[in-house]
Design an enzyme around this catalytic site. Structure first.
Site, PDB file in Angstrom:
ATOM      1  N   GLU A  48      27.025 -42.125  10.237  1.00 39.86           N
ATOM      2  CA  GLU A  48      26.759 -42.704   8.928  1.00 39.86           C
ATOM      3  C   GLU A  48      26.964 -44.216   8.932  1.00 39.86           C
ATOM      4  O   GLU A  48      26.207 -44.957   8.306  1.00 39.86           O
ATOM      5  CB  GLU A  48      27.638 -42.054   7.862  1.00 39.86           C
ATOM      6  CG  GLU A  48      27.236 -40.633   7.513  1.00 39.86           C
ATOM      7  CD  GLU A  48      25.840 -40.533   6.922  1.00 39.86           C
ATOM      8  OE1 GLU A  48      25.347 -41.533   6.355  1.00 39.86           O
ATOM      9  OE2 GLU A  48      25.223 -39.462   7.032  1.00 39.86           O
ATOM     10  N   LEU A  91      22.476 -53.684  17.074  1.00 38.78           N
ATOM     11  CA  LEU A  91      22.388 -52.852  15.875  1.00 38.78           C
ATOM     12  C   LEU A  91      22.413 -53.676  14.590  1.00 38.78           C
ATOM     13  O   LEU A  91      22.032 -53.194  13.539  1.00 38.78           O
ATOM     14  CB  LEU A  91      23.554 -51.843  15.834  1.00 38.78           C
ATOM     15  CG  LEU A  91      23.315 -50.483  16.472  1.00 38.78           C
ATOM     16  CD1 LEU A  91      24.570 -49.625  16.381  1.00 38.78           C
ATOM     17  CD2 LEU A  91      22.142 -49.759  15.825  1.00 38.78           C
ATOM     18  N   TYR A 131      28.865 -44.310  -0.961  1.00 38.39           N
ATOM     19  CA  TYR A 131      27.872 -43.459  -0.304  1.00 38.39           C
ATOM     20  C   TYR A 131      28.455 -42.768   0.935  1.00 38.39           C
ATOM     21  O   TYR A 131      28.324 -41.553   1.111  1.00 38.39           O
ATOM     22  CB  TYR A 131      26.635 -44.261   0.097  1.00 38.39           C
ATOM     23  CG  TYR A 131      25.830 -43.525   1.139  1.00 38.39           C
ATOM     24  CD1 TYR A 131      25.029 -42.445   0.779  1.00 38.39           C
ATOM     25  CD2 TYR A 131      25.941 -43.845   2.491  1.00 38.39           C
ATOM     26  CE1 TYR A 131      24.341 -41.709   1.737  1.00 38.39           C
ATOM     27  CE2 TYR A 131      25.267 -43.118   3.454  1.00 38.39           C
ATOM     28  CZ  TYR A 131      24.462 -42.052   3.074  1.00 38.39           C
ATOM     29  OH  TYR A 131      23.803 -41.319   4.018  1.00 38.39           O
ATOM     30  N   ASP A 149      21.338 -42.240  -0.876  1.00 39.57           N
ATOM     31  CA  ASP A 149      20.717 -43.287  -0.074  1.00 39.57           C
ATOM     32  C   ASP A 149      19.299 -43.507  -0.576  1.00 39.57           C
ATOM     33  O   ASP A 149      18.878 -42.924  -1.588  1.00 39.57           O
ATOM     34  CB  ASP A 149      20.751 -42.936   1.415  1.00 39.57           C
ATOM     35  CG  ASP A 149      19.834 -41.765   1.780  1.00 39.57           C
ATOM     36  OD1 ASP A 149      19.275 -41.120   0.862  1.00 39.57           O
ATOM     37  OD2 ASP A 149      19.676 -41.507   2.991  1.00 39.57           O
TER      38      ASP A 149
END
Length: 362
Positions: A48, A91, A131, A149
């Site tokens: 996540e 990333l 979230y 999301d």
């Protein structure tokens, strides 16, 4: 047209329809537990964090590499931050990597190596927001939680024909989503909703004919599915500019330096640059005070390097210099061989700068 209130005219079997579809069409993902297996909170959390602002296709190899190197939370907590930053390079959003390491240390030291199974406990951990806490609660601990999301927002906007634009419609969409979370299999339901948005209810040309929620979907019935969710027009991003100084020594090693711990790209390695400003690109004479090694010949290279950050566009002019010596001293400089650059914690923008320069300095 006003959006319907949450819970109005809701078919009671929507979760069942979605779970039946998921049992047949679920995606196979490296962090996802197989049917009948219990989810690993460490894998759920790691995936996540990596998936924030990043695609599944991009994350896959990084996730596998992290898991091979640090198979559990204790392993990651014991790692050096520099090693984590190096493994994360490419990333983007590097504050995530710093918080990832900090969170691992916190879980190992204060929670006995186990993630809390409450929203309050998860929100107390570094790098975990509303979230992510909801996703971990649902997927790792199979507790009813509403993980919102972009995929879920899109599905809810279409299912309920919510025409009000994002981001203002977020509370209404979350209320719709919360009303549907089942008490049974909430983890599978959450992942099913993610899969539905990623593979069926896609932004352009949604595949409504394959959707388990096609019949109750109000946007489909009204012929406006592809128009939703509506979004408020974004203002143009500002542009920042800088000169980057690519310095090599007599062996071809490249001079790098470490960025400050706090702020954008904190703690990462970088090519020395002038300050990143909205003013026009400075000339080389005007930037003389920022060169990493004075007293050598510097030459501007043709072309610009461009990179997009979340809140601004970045334009970089590249200046090259060579010193005949080896590893000459300069303030904070670290000399790295070209074939070792991939081992450094270099953000994507810095790799772009180096590729631009090294192909033109040959």
């Amino acid at each position: 047209m006003k959006a319907d209130r949450p819970g109005t005219d809701q078919p009671g079997d929507l979760p069942r329809l979605l779970l039946n579809w998921y049992d047949r069409h679920r995606r196979v993902l490296p962090w996802r537990a197989a049917p009948g297996e219990k989810a690993d909170p460490y894998r759920v959390w790691l995936s996540e964090i990596m998936l924030q602002q990043t695609t599944v296709a991009t994350v896959g190899p990084y996730f596998q590499a992290f898991l091979a190197r640090w198979p559990g939370i204790a392993d990651l907590a014991a790692a050096e931050l520099d090693d984590v930053l190096r493994a994360w390079a490419g990333l983007g959003y590097y504050a995530r990597a710093r918080n990832l390491h900090k969170c691992a240390v916190t879980v190992a030291d204060r929670h006995g190596g186990h993630f809390p199974d409450s929203e309050e406990g998860l929100l107390s951990l570094p790098g975990i927001g509303t979230y992510t806490a909801a996703a971990i609660l649902a997927i790792a601990f199979d507790k009813p939680a509403t993980a919102m999301d972009g995929n879920v927002e899109r599905v809810m906007a279409r299912l309920h024909a919510v025409r009000d634009p994002l981001p203002g419609s977020k509370p209404v969409l979350k209320a719709h989503a919360a009303a549907l979370v089942p008490e049974t299999r909430p983890g599978d339901y959450t992942q099913a909703l993610f899969d539905l948005g990623a593979s069926i209810c896609v932004p352009r040309k949604p595949r409504c004919i394959l959707c388990p929620w096609a019949d109750p979907c109000r946007a489909r019935r009204q012929g406006i599915a592809e128009e939703l969710p509506a979004k408020t027009a974004k203002a143009a991003k500002p542009v920042r500019r800088a000169l980057a100084f690519v310095l090599t020594d007599g062996r071809g090693h490249v001079a790098l330096r470490r960025r400050p711990e706090k702020g954008l790209l904190g703690g990462m390695m970088e090519v020395p640059t002038t300050p990143w400003e909205t003013a026009p690109l400075p000339s080389l004479p005007a930037a003389a005070g920022h060169v990493p090694l004075p007293g050598i010949g510097w030459q501007a290279l043709p072309g610009l390097v461009r990179h997009t950050f979340t809140h601004f566009e970045f334009e970089i002019g590249v200046v090259a210099g060579r010193t005949a010596g080896t590893e000459e001293k300069g303030p904070g400089l670290i000399w790295v061989a070209p074939d070792a650059l991939a081992d450094e914690a270099l953000p994507t923008v810095m790799m772009k700068i180096l590729r631009h320069a090294l192909t033109r300095m040959a």
